[in-house]
Write a protein that holds these residues in place. Sequence first.
Motif, PDB file in Angstrom:
ATOM      1  N   ILE A 136     -92.660 -34.502  -0.653  1.00  0.00           N
ATOM      2  CA  ILE A 136     -91.279 -34.306  -0.237  1.00  0.00           C
ATOM      3  C   ILE A 136     -90.680 -33.184  -1.077  1.00  0.00           C
ATOM      4  O   ILE A 136     -90.887 -33.115  -2.284  1.00  0.00           O
ATOM      5  CB  ILE A 136     -90.500 -35.638  -0.313  1.00  0.00           C
ATOM      6  N   ALA A 137     -89.978 -32.283  -0.391  1.00  0.00           N
ATOM      7  CA  ALA A 137     -89.387 -31.149  -1.102  1.00  0.00           C
ATOM      8  C   ALA A 137     -87.889 -31.163  -0.881  1.00  0.00           C
ATOM      9  O   ALA A 137     -87.421 -31.522   0.195  1.00  0.00           O
ATOM     10  CB  ALA A 137     -89.981 -29.846  -0.600  1.00  0.00           C
ATOM     11  N   ALA A 138     -87.140 -30.776  -1.923  1.00  0.00           N
ATOM     12  CA  ALA A 138     -85.684 -30.653  -1.787  1.00  0.00           C
ATOM     13  C   ALA A 138     -85.371 -29.190  -1.514  1.00  0.00           C
ATOM     14  O   ALA A 138     -85.870 -28.302  -2.207  1.00  0.00           O
ATOM     15  CB  ALA A 138     -85.002 -31.113  -3.062  1.00  0.00           C
ATOM     16  N   PHE A 139     -84.554 -28.959  -0.490  1.00  0.00           N
ATOM     17  CA  PHE A 139     -84.154 -27.602  -0.120  1.00  0.00           C
ATOM     18  C   PHE A 139     -82.639 -27.487  -0.166  1.00  0.00           C
ATOM     19  O   PHE A 139     -81.925 -28.455   0.116  1.00  0.00           O
ATOM     20  CB  PHE A 139     -84.587 -27.293   1.331  1.00  0.00           C
ATOM     21  N   SER A 140     -82.154 -26.310  -0.496  1.00  0.00           N
ATOM     22  CA  SER A 140     -80.733 -26.020  -0.331  1.00  0.00           C
ATOM     23  C   SER A 140     -80.622 -24.571   0.119  1.00  0.00           C
ATOM     24  O   SER A 140     -81.225 -23.689  -0.488  1.00  0.00           O
ATOM     25  CB  SER A 140     -79.982 -26.225  -1.646  1.00  0.00           C
ATOM     26  N   GLY A 141     -79.887 -24.360   1.202  1.00  0.00           N
ATOM     27  CA  GLY A 141     -79.713 -22.999   1.725  1.00  0.00           C
ATOM     28  C   GLY A 141     -81.043 -22.313   1.985  1.00  0.00           C
ATOM     29  O   GLY A 141     -81.177 -21.120   1.718  1.00  0.00           O
ATOM     30  N   GLY A 142     -82.026 -23.058   2.454  1.00  0.00           N
ATOM     31  CA  GLY A 142     -83.328 -22.473   2.776  1.00  0.00           C
ATOM     32  C   GLY A 142     -84.216 -22.254   1.560  1.00  0.00           C
ATOM     33  O   GLY A 142     -85.351 -21.799   1.688  1.00  0.00           O
ATOM     34  N   ARG A 143     -83.719 -22.569   0.361  1.00  0.00           N
ATOM     35  CA  ARG A 143     -84.515 -22.358  -0.859  1.00  0.00           C
ATOM     36  C   ARG A 143     -85.110 -23.679  -1.333  1.00  0.00           C
ATOM     37  O   ARG A 143     -84.390 -24.679  -1.439  1.00  0.00           O
ATOM     38  CB  ARG A 143     -83.601 -21.791  -1.950  1.00  0.00           C
ATOM     39  N   GLU A 144     -86.428 -23.669  -1.582  1.00  0.00           N
ATOM     40  CA  GLU A 144     -87.048 -24.886  -2.103  1.00  0.00           C
ATOM     41  C   GLU A 144     -86.710 -25.031  -3.579  1.00  0.00           C
ATOM     42  O   GLU A 144     -86.918 -24.120  -4.377  1.00  0.00           O
ATOM     43  CB  GLU A 144     -88.574 -24.830  -1.915  1.00  0.00           C
ATOM     44  N   LEU A 145     -86.183 -26.215  -3.942  1.00  0.00           N
ATOM     45  CA  LEU A 145     -85.750 -26.436  -5.325  1.00  0.00           C
ATOM     46  C   LEU A 145     -86.821 -27.151  -6.128  1.00  0.00           C
ATOM     47  O   LEU A 145     -87.043 -26.869  -7.305  1.00  0.00           O
ATOM     48  CB  LEU A 145     -84.464 -27.272  -5.352  1.00  0.00           C
ATOM     49  N   LEU A 173     -77.897 -30.364   0.502  1.00  0.00           N
ATOM     50  CA  LEU A 173     -79.248 -30.734   0.064  1.00  0.00           C
ATOM     51  C   LEU A 173     -80.012 -31.347   1.240  1.00  0.00           C
ATOM     52  O   LEU A 173     -79.482 -32.219   1.933  1.00  0.00           O
ATOM     53  CB  LEU A 173     -79.126 -31.738  -1.091  1.00  0.00           C
ATOM     54  N   THR A 174     -81.225 -30.865   1.450  1.00  0.00           N
ATOM     55  CA  THR A 174     -82.070 -31.402   2.522  1.00  0.00           C
ATOM     56  C   THR A 174     -83.398 -31.839   1.926  1.00  0.00           C
ATOM     57  O   THR A 174     -83.932 -31.158   1.046  1.00  0.00           O
ATOM     58  CB  THR A 174     -82.347 -30.299   3.582  1.00  0.00           C
ATOM     59  N   LEU A 175     -83.900 -32.991   2.405  1.00  0.00           N
ATOM     60  CA  LEU A 175     -85.239 -33.421   2.005  1.00  0.00           C
ATOM     61  C   LEU A 175     -86.194 -33.061   3.137  1.00  0.00           C
ATOM     62  O   LEU A 175     -85.943 -33.405   4.300  1.00  0.00           O
ATOM     63  CB  LEU A 175     -85.271 -34.935   1.771  1.00  0.00           C
ATOM     64  N   ARG A 176     -87.260 -32.367   2.812  1.00  0.00           N
ATOM     65  CA  ARG A 176     -88.262 -32.022   3.835  1.00  0.00           C
ATOM     66  C   ARG A 176     -89.548 -32.764   3.504  1.00  0.00           C
ATOM     67  O   ARG A 176     -90.162 -32.533   2.452  1.00  0.00           O
ATOM     68  CB  ARG A 176     -88.489 -30.514   3.852  1.00  0.00           C
ATOM     69  N   ALA A 180     -93.414 -31.051   8.328  1.00  0.00           N
ATOM     70  CA  ALA A 180     -92.099 -30.673   7.768  1.00  0.00           C
ATOM     71  C   ALA A 180     -90.991 -31.317   8.580  1.00  0.00           C
ATOM     72  O   ALA A 180     -90.480 -30.713   9.528  1.00  0.00           O
ATOM     73  CB  ALA A 180     -91.941 -29.156   7.776  1.00  0.00           C
ATOM     74  N   VAL A 181     -90.648 -32.535   8.209  1.00  0.00           N
ATOM     75  CA  VAL A 181     -89.553 -33.200   8.917  1.00  0.00           C
ATOM     76  C   VAL A 181     -88.352 -33.291   7.968  1.00  0.00           C
ATOM     77  O   VAL A 181     -88.496 -33.698   6.809  1.00  0.00           O
ATOM     78  CB  VAL A 181     -90.001 -34.574   9.496  1.00  0.00           C
TER      79      VAL A 181
END
Length: 413
Positions: free
Chosen positions: A215-224, A257-260, A334-335
């Motif tokens: 699981i990846a955290a994204f913000s504004g298209g950037r992987e954090l 913040l988005t979780l992918r 990638a959901v």
Amino acid sequence: MKADIVVIGGGASGFAAAMAAKETAPAASVLIAERLPRTGKKLIATGNGKCNLSNMSLGSRNFHGSIDAMEIIGKTPDWHELFTDKLGVACATGSEGREGGVYPRSNSSTTVLNAIRLRLAALGVTELCECEITDIKPSNGGFTLTYSGGQIDCRRVIIAAGGYAAPSFGTDGGMLRILKSMGLKSEKICPAVAPLRVSPDRVKGLKGVRIKGEIAAFSGGRELRREKGEIQFNENNISGICVFNLAYLFQQYEGRLTLRADLAPDMTEDELAAYFRRLRSDRRGSTVEELLSGFFVKNLAVWLIKNVLGRSPAEPIESVSDHDIARLCSSIKAVDFEVTGCSPWQNAQSTMGGISADSVNDRLEASKYSGMYLCGEILDVAGDCGGYNLQWAWSSGTWAGKNAALSLKGGRK
Ligand SMILES: Cc1cc2nc3c(=O)[nH]c(=O)nc-3n(C[C@H](O)[C@H](O)[C@H](O)COP(=O)(O)OP(=O)(O)OC[C@H]3O[C@@H](n4cnc5c(N)ncnc54)[C@H](O)[C@@H]3O)c2cc1C
């Protein structure tokens, strides 16, 4: 009542501070003031009762906040020196939970608490329970602490009162509010080592599903940050250690913040597509549900069919086109789940934020109040899940306790 050094808070960092203070200045009287009827209540609950007390692999990647945790950890005894050599707790590594986690060999947190209690008693540290400190006033070169039973005068005070996480263990942020009212700066707080909230509509039907993934955290298209491990879906949040380790990001990225999730990190999209195309022909005559039933648990299979393919699970498997399979595979890899909030404090294990690096010097002494030291979760340090928060508590407590005692010996007021 009087004591040379009062430690506010009988948790992990308070214990470490009291031990270090008394070892450094054996003649000084050291008192632990704890608001609950007993000290060490949270420590007993750690690591599901097994106490993940440190980690073999400690690095700055594992600690978040304005204070350089690794610098202080580097100046204090490691887990082996503290627990095995000094306290006599035999430890084992990597047997439970996160890789590299250090646990007592007994797999019981009471072993750790018992060893600490024995050491505190041998050193002559005293405890005053059901003593909630409600006010701290500088006076006569020291401090006057107020609690319901009266006042305690001390020459040094060490604040080890924790943060906001898990308030049933005595930590409701009350001491942080007192310190803020005294002019100490606190960084924005949010639950850390905690689930992250998502819209209940987005995870409808997934409650109870657990899957090994990434699981990846994204913000504004950037992987954090990206984490591997078990992902667990609940009614209105996503949890699992890998999500716990992303929760601190909510402090900085609230609302964006988005979780992918990658639900099959061991396979490429092409490998997945080949697998599902083969299954479609092998299971001819069955339903769309059977396309996924050999790969995912039923609830997740149905969720993907409805949310990605927009189909009913009962439709014929032949109705799934190559294009549908491609869409399905790209979603499995990638959901996205938009984070709508953080979890309540009772579901958190730690606090992101707290008293900032600007408010303490390199001895963990408050810049505004000489003689006041801080340690543990009340400071702006949040560790990852896996023994990092307790390691911070031991190290910051030891460092604060030692410096408080040295300042007494050095004759500073
Ligand atoms: C369920 C759970 C499991 C966890 N498991 C792990 C784990 O396995 N490994 C790990 O590394 N971390 C774990 N953590 C996190 C870890 O327990 C904390 O980071 C750590 O205990 C913080 O230590 P502390 O001394 O700063 O604060 P705490 O341990 O929270 O202690 C603070 C103490 O101060 C007292 N207090 C508060 N205000 C006052 C006041 N005004 N006057 C007097 N007393 C006061 C409180 O009652 C409390 O006893 C877990 C946390 C929870 C909730």
